[in-house]
Design a protein around this motif. Sequence first.
Motif, PDB file in Angstrom:
ATOM      1  N   GLN A 233      13.065  55.938  74.052  1.00 13.19           N
ATOM      2  CA  GLN A 233      12.993  57.487  73.638  1.00 13.19           C
ATOM      3  C   GLN A 233      14.846  57.548  73.638  1.00 13.19           C
ATOM      4  O   GLN A 233      15.236  58.397  72.451  1.00 13.19           O
ATOM      5  CB  GLN A 233      13.196  57.884  74.990  1.00 13.19           C
ATOM      6  N   ALA A 234      15.913  57.068  74.302  1.00  8.54           N
ATOM      7  CA  ALA A 234      17.467  56.433  73.553  1.00  8.54           C
ATOM      8  C   ALA A 234      17.036  56.376  72.278  1.00  8.54           C
ATOM      9  O   ALA A 234      18.189  56.357  71.138  1.00  8.54           O
ATOM     10  CB  ALA A 234      17.673  55.614  74.410  1.00  8.54           C
ATOM     11  N   ALA A 235      16.282  55.009  72.179  1.00 11.63           N
ATOM     12  CA  ALA A 235      16.530  54.704  70.197  1.00 11.63           C
ATOM     13  C   ALA A 235      16.244  55.308  69.375  1.00 11.63           C
ATOM     14  O   ALA A 235      16.562  55.582  68.864  1.00 11.63           O
ATOM     15  CB  ALA A 235      15.969  52.990  70.207  1.00 11.63           C
ATOM     16  N   ILE A 236      15.293  56.602  70.062  1.00 11.34           N
ATOM     17  CA  ILE A 236      14.548  57.378  68.922  1.00 11.34           C
ATOM     18  C   ILE A 236      15.423  58.152  68.510  1.00 11.34           C
ATOM     19  O   ILE A 236      15.425  59.306  67.351  1.00 11.34           O
ATOM     20  CB  ILE A 236      13.055  57.864  69.479  1.00 11.34           C
ATOM     21  N   GLY A 237      16.461  58.685  69.158  1.00 12.02           N
ATOM     22  CA  GLY A 237      17.463  59.403  69.484  1.00 12.02           C
ATOM     23  C   GLY A 237      17.908  59.698  68.923  1.00 12.02           C
ATOM     24  O   GLY A 237      19.276  59.669  67.562  1.00 12.02           O
ATOM     25  N   ASP A 238      18.748  57.829  68.607  1.00 10.69           N
ATOM     26  CA  ASP A 238      19.590  57.146  67.847  1.00 10.69           C
ATOM     27  C   ASP A 238      18.560  57.196  66.658  1.00 10.69           C
ATOM     28  O   ASP A 238      20.042  58.027  65.018  1.00 10.69           O
ATOM     29  CB  ASP A 238      20.278  56.151  67.868  1.00 10.69           C
ATOM     30  N   LEU A 239      17.662  57.096  65.879  1.00 15.68           N
ATOM     31  CA  LEU A 239      17.155  57.132  64.537  1.00 15.68           C
ATOM     32  C   LEU A 239      17.282  57.887  64.489  1.00 15.68           C
ATOM     33  O   LEU A 239      17.736  57.582  62.942  1.00 15.68           O
ATOM     34  CB  LEU A 239      15.710  56.024  64.606  1.00 15.68           C
ATOM     35  N   GLY A 240      16.862  59.056  64.711  1.00 16.09           N
ATOM     36  CA  GLY A 240      16.820  60.287  64.336  1.00 16.09           C
ATOM     37  C   GLY A 240      17.964  61.185  64.515  1.00 16.09           C
ATOM     38  O   GLY A 240      18.219  61.513  62.848  1.00 16.09           O
ATOM     39  N   ALA A 241      19.406  60.657  64.232  1.00 17.62           N
ATOM     40  CA  ALA A 241      20.428  60.851  64.674  1.00 17.62           C
ATOM     41  C   ALA A 241      20.925  60.199  62.910  1.00 17.62           C
ATOM     42  O   ALA A 241      21.311  60.749  62.303  1.00 17.62           O
ATOM     43  CB  ALA A 241      21.563  60.415  65.155  1.00 17.62           C
ATOM     44  N   LEU A 242      20.543  59.187  63.305  1.00 17.93           N
ATOM     45  CA  LEU A 242      20.806  58.934  61.185  1.00 17.93           C
ATOM     46  C   LEU A 242      19.845  59.076  60.551  1.00 17.93           C
ATOM     47  O   LEU A 242      20.426  60.035  59.543  1.00 17.93           O
ATOM     48  CB  LEU A 242      20.699  57.111  61.337  1.00 17.93           C
ATOM     49  N   VAL A 243      18.532  59.627  60.575  1.00 13.91           N
ATOM     50  CA  VAL A 243      18.245  60.251  59.627  1.00 13.91           C
ATOM     51  C   VAL A 243      18.162  61.999  59.670  1.00 13.91           C
ATOM     52  O   VAL A 243      19.128  62.666  58.970  1.00 13.91           O
ATOM     53  CB  VAL A 243      16.616  61.171  60.413  1.00 13.91           C
ATOM     54  N   ILE A 244      19.090  62.761  60.698  1.00 13.48           N
ATOM     55  CA  ILE A 244      20.074  64.302  60.889  1.00 13.48           C
ATOM     56  C   ILE A 244      21.068  63.302  59.887  1.00 13.48           C
ATOM     57  O   ILE A 244      21.746  64.423  58.984  1.00 13.48           O
ATOM     58  CB  ILE A 244      19.985  64.734  61.504  1.00 13.48           C
ATOM     59  N   GLN A 245      22.011  62.903  59.902  1.00 18.25           N
ATOM     60  CA  GLN A 245      23.088  62.822  59.081  1.00 18.25           C
ATOM     61  C   GLN A 245      22.635  62.329  57.535  1.00 18.25           C
ATOM     62  O   GLN A 245      23.365  63.316  56.687  1.00 18.25           O
ATOM     63  CB  GLN A 245      23.484  61.747  59.775  1.00 18.25           C
ATOM     64  N   ALA A 246      21.582  61.818  57.626  1.00 17.62           N
ATOM     65  CA  ALA A 246      21.386  61.569  56.230  1.00 17.62           C
ATOM     66  C   ALA A 246      20.610  63.331  55.133  1.00 17.62           C
ATOM     67  O   ALA A 246      20.728  63.398  54.397  1.00 17.62           O
ATOM     68  CB  ALA A 246      20.191  60.794  55.744  1.00 17.62           C
ATOM     69  N   LEU A 247      20.548  63.551  56.295  1.00 18.79           N
ATOM     70  CA  LEU A 247      19.900  64.968  55.897  1.00 18.79           C
ATOM     71  C   LEU A 247      20.642  65.921  55.591  1.00 18.79           C
ATOM     72  O   LEU A 247      21.252  67.010  54.788  1.00 18.79           O
ATOM     73  CB  LEU A 247      19.227  65.638  57.048  1.00 18.79           C
ATOM     74  N   ASN A 248      21.581  65.928  56.469  1.00 12.94           N
ATOM     75  CA  ASN A 248      22.975  66.821  56.510  1.00 12.94           C
ATOM     76  C   ASN A 248      24.146  66.373  55.179  1.00 12.94           C
ATOM     77  O   ASN A 248      24.767  67.427  54.442  1.00 12.94           O
ATOM     78  CB  ASN A 248      24.313  66.766  58.058  1.00 12.94           C
ATOM     79  N   GLN A 249      23.911  64.991  54.504  1.00 10.32           N
ATOM     80  CA  GLN A 249      24.977  65.241  53.844  1.00 10.32           C
ATOM     81  C   GLN A 249      24.249  65.522  52.394  1.00 10.32           C
ATOM     82  O   GLN A 249      24.864  65.836  51.454  1.00 10.32           O
ATOM     83  CB  GLN A 249      24.891  63.146  53.786  1.00 10.32           C
ATOM     84  N   SER A 250      22.618  65.389  52.528  1.00  7.72           N
ATOM     85  CA  SER A 250      21.413  65.288  51.530  1.00  7.72           C
ATOM     86  C   SER A 250      22.078  66.819  50.611  1.00  7.72           C
ATOM     87  O   SER A 250      22.887  67.787  49.993  1.00  7.72           O
ATOM     88  CB  SER A 250      20.039  66.018  51.031  1.00  7.72           C
ATOM     89  N   VAL A 251      22.296  68.266  52.216  1.00  3.54           N
ATOM     90  CA  VAL A 251      22.488  69.249  51.890  1.00  3.54           C
ATOM     91  C   VAL A 251      24.570  69.639  51.375  1.00  3.54           C
ATOM     92  O   VAL A 251      25.031  69.881  49.772  1.00  3.54           O
ATOM     93  CB  VAL A 251      22.930  70.248  53.455  1.00  3.54           C
ATOM     94  N   VAL A 252      24.954  68.340  51.419  1.00  3.22           N
ATOM     95  CA  VAL A 252      26.523  68.775  50.965  1.00  3.22           C
ATOM     96  C   VAL A 252      25.941  67.689  49.301  1.00  3.22           C
ATOM     97  O   VAL A 252      27.210  68.342  49.130  1.00  3.22           O
ATOM     98  CB  VAL A 252      27.727  67.433  51.608  1.00  3.22           C
ATOM     99  N   CYS A 253      25.696  67.140  49.025  1.00  2.00           N
ATOM    100  CA  CYS A 253      25.066  66.507  47.468  1.00  2.00           C
ATOM    101  C   CYS A 253      25.226  68.327  47.059  1.00  2.00           C
ATOM    102  O   CYS A 253      25.229  68.067  45.916  1.00  2.00           O
ATOM    103  CB  CYS A 253      24.228  65.104  48.487  1.00  2.00           C
TER     104      CYS A 253
END
Length: 221
Positions: free
Chosen positions: A16-36
Amino acid sequence: MADKINLVQKKRVQLQAAIGDLGALVIQALNQSVVCLKAHDLILAARIIEADAAINQQRRLLEQQCLVTLAAYQPAGEDLRALGACMELVSELERIGDYAGDVASVMLKIGEERLPPEPVAAILGVAGNAIAMLTDALDAFTSNSDESTARAAVVREAQVDRDEEAIIQQVLGRMRTDAGFALTGTYLLWIVHNYERVADRATNVAERAVYVAAGQTPDLN
């Protein structure tokens, strides 16, 4: 028997913690897409696409860990539901990460031409709600929240749908009166649809959290 249960629970917490880490990577990518999108940053767009490989690799690793854990420990009850949900969410999160890459790809197709600020601002609102939904749904899953908390994570889904529809009508209206806007309008529709899909898949994450907590799968869409 107690030792096996403890080992299963330990593996569950780790996954579950690893899922959280993967989710953090995905959310980071989404936030970067917003900035983009907001800054029309084509260099960042290229970086988002390049970074998607790390999300894909992490998905493959976690899938293998989930399969090994299920086969080796044969969990039951809530532990089985949680580990099975981890297996599903690995794929779900990888696909959500693709939406960030899709937005970046559209930005690269657009090139240097600036998008009209009004629909962009509206799309940014959709993106913000969708990312918040995903963040809250992941928190509910990784922290083993109760059913009501998991459901509350995605209450904005209907608002996202309404906002997307308003943007679609606005863009289509301009496309009907301005033939030169057709390509730009199509790009805008692609972008907003990607963020709406983030919200849809965030409800899937919340459904998994409800399933783990309550043993039943609701339809939150």
